[in-house]
Scaffold this motif. Structure first.
Motif, PDB file in Angstrom:
ATOM      1  N   SER A  56       0.267  11.400   3.193  1.00 60.64           N
ATOM      2  CA  SER A  56       1.462  10.770   2.619  1.00 60.64           C
ATOM      3  C   SER A  56       1.138   9.399   2.041  1.00 60.64           C
ATOM      4  N   LEU A  57      -0.126   8.999   2.057  1.00 57.14           N
ATOM      5  CA  LEU A  57      -0.520   7.644   1.683  1.00 57.14           C
ATOM      6  C   LEU A  57      -1.006   7.578   0.239  1.00 57.14           C
ATOM      7  N   LYS A  58      -0.794   6.416  -0.352  1.00 56.77           N
ATOM      8  CA  LYS A  58      -1.338   6.117  -1.669  1.00 56.77           C
ATOM      9  C   LYS A  58      -2.389   5.013  -1.533  1.00 56.77           C
ATOM     10  N   ALA A  59      -3.353   5.005  -2.442  1.00 59.44           N
ATOM     11  CA  ALA A  59      -4.319   3.909  -2.478  1.00 59.44           C
ATOM     12  C   ALA A  59      -3.641   2.657  -3.013  1.00 59.44           C
ATOM     13  N   SER A  60      -3.974   1.529  -2.419  1.00 57.38           N
ATOM     14  CA  SER A  60      -3.408   0.241  -2.828  1.00 57.38           C
ATOM     15  C   SER A  60      -4.449  -0.693  -3.429  1.00 57.38           C
TER      16      SER A  60
END
Length: 292
Positions: free
Chosen positions: A117-121
């Motif tokens: 569920s994570l996006k790269a920041s």
């Protein structure tokens, strides 16, 4: 995921990384969940609320592992996208264009990291070899510049033994990257104050991010360099971290552990004459500015 402005930030860490195949050493597989969770709990107790996790996909990144840490500890973890350095690239990278690579990065920033569920920041850690900057590494930097231009996300770099930082910045400048959104890693592995001052004059940020790795370069000399930067009023462009990468770095395995920076290094900085306001700047205000 956005950075939590209320807490301190470690600007360059690895919570799950696996370089054991390349290095032929199981110690380079950092994956012991219970031990890492305990250390994250201890960091939160000390006011460290953010970890910039710069493991990219071919370094053993594990977003499910990170999701669990976030859920179980409440710590805020920002993930990265990119490729590391020569010797750690997948074979397919050599046939891809910079545009191809940038599209992969953009997808992980905008759409998300597959299987989580994570996006790269953060775009990182993208690096150069020791005393060399190969064609493939420069292609990754060009891709990072494209992804930065499309998404506005910051770029975090890797210098091998504090070399090639100037070449990294000159290349990113050529591609028109906003220097305030660039942070150069591993600036604290040799006596290189003149190089550091040049980097700061370009407007980028730098990382003293191998704190505690005294076999490479002693913390006493890291403190001397930070004092020299303090005397020049330049600590507002500096961030701190430990770059923990091995099982043996963890406290329960006999290492210094993640809390060393807060429990030992920060008191040494204060004793050297660096102010609490400067420490807050390096661990809170500047990371928020760079990674928000």
């Amino acid at each position: 995921m956005l950075i939590d402005a209320d807490g301190y930030t470690y600007c360059h860490e690895h919570l799950h990384i696996d370089l054991s195949a390349q290095k032929g050493d199981i110690d380079c597989r950092l994956d012991q969940y219970a031990l890492i969770k305990a250390e994250m709990d201890a960091l939160v107790e000390r006011g460290v609320f953010n970890i910039i996790e710069v493991t990219n996909s071919f370094m053993g990144r594990n977003p499910q592992f990170i999701e669990s840490l976030i859920s179980d500890t409440g710590i805020n973890i920002l993930l990265a996208t990119g490729y590391y350095i020569e010797g750690f690239f997948p074979p397919a990278l050599y046939t891809k264009t910079a545009r191809d690579i940038s599209q992969e990065m953009i997808r992980e920033i905008v759409v998300g990291i597959e299987g989580s569920s994570l996006k790269a920041s953060v775009i990182g850690e993208v690096g150069s070899s020791e005393n060399a900057f190969t064609d493939a590494e420069q292609k990754v930097f060009e891709a990072a510049a494209m992804a930065h231009y499309e998404t506005g996300r910051p770029i975090s770099t890797h210098q091998s033994m504090s070399t090639m930082g100037k070449q990294q910045i000159e290349l990113l400048q050529r591609f028109g990257v906003d220097m305030e959104r660039v942070t150069v890693g591993h600036c604290d592995l040799k006596d290189n104050l003149d190089d550091i001052l040049w980097l700061l004059d370009q407007g980028c940020h730098i990382q003293f991010d191998t704190i505690g790795k005294n076999s490479y370069y002693p913390d006493s000399r890291r403190i001397d360099m930070l004092k020299a930067l303090s005397e020049r009023g330049r600590l507002d462009q500096v961030m701190l971290s430990m770059d923990i990468t091995r099982r043996s770095h963890l406290k329960q395995n006999g290492g210094l552990g993640f809390c060393y920076l807060m429990d030992k290094f920060v008191p040494q900085l204060l004793a050297s004459g660096i102010s609490q306001a400067e420490i807050d700047m390096m661990l809170k205000h500047t990371p928020y500015k760079v990674f928000q």
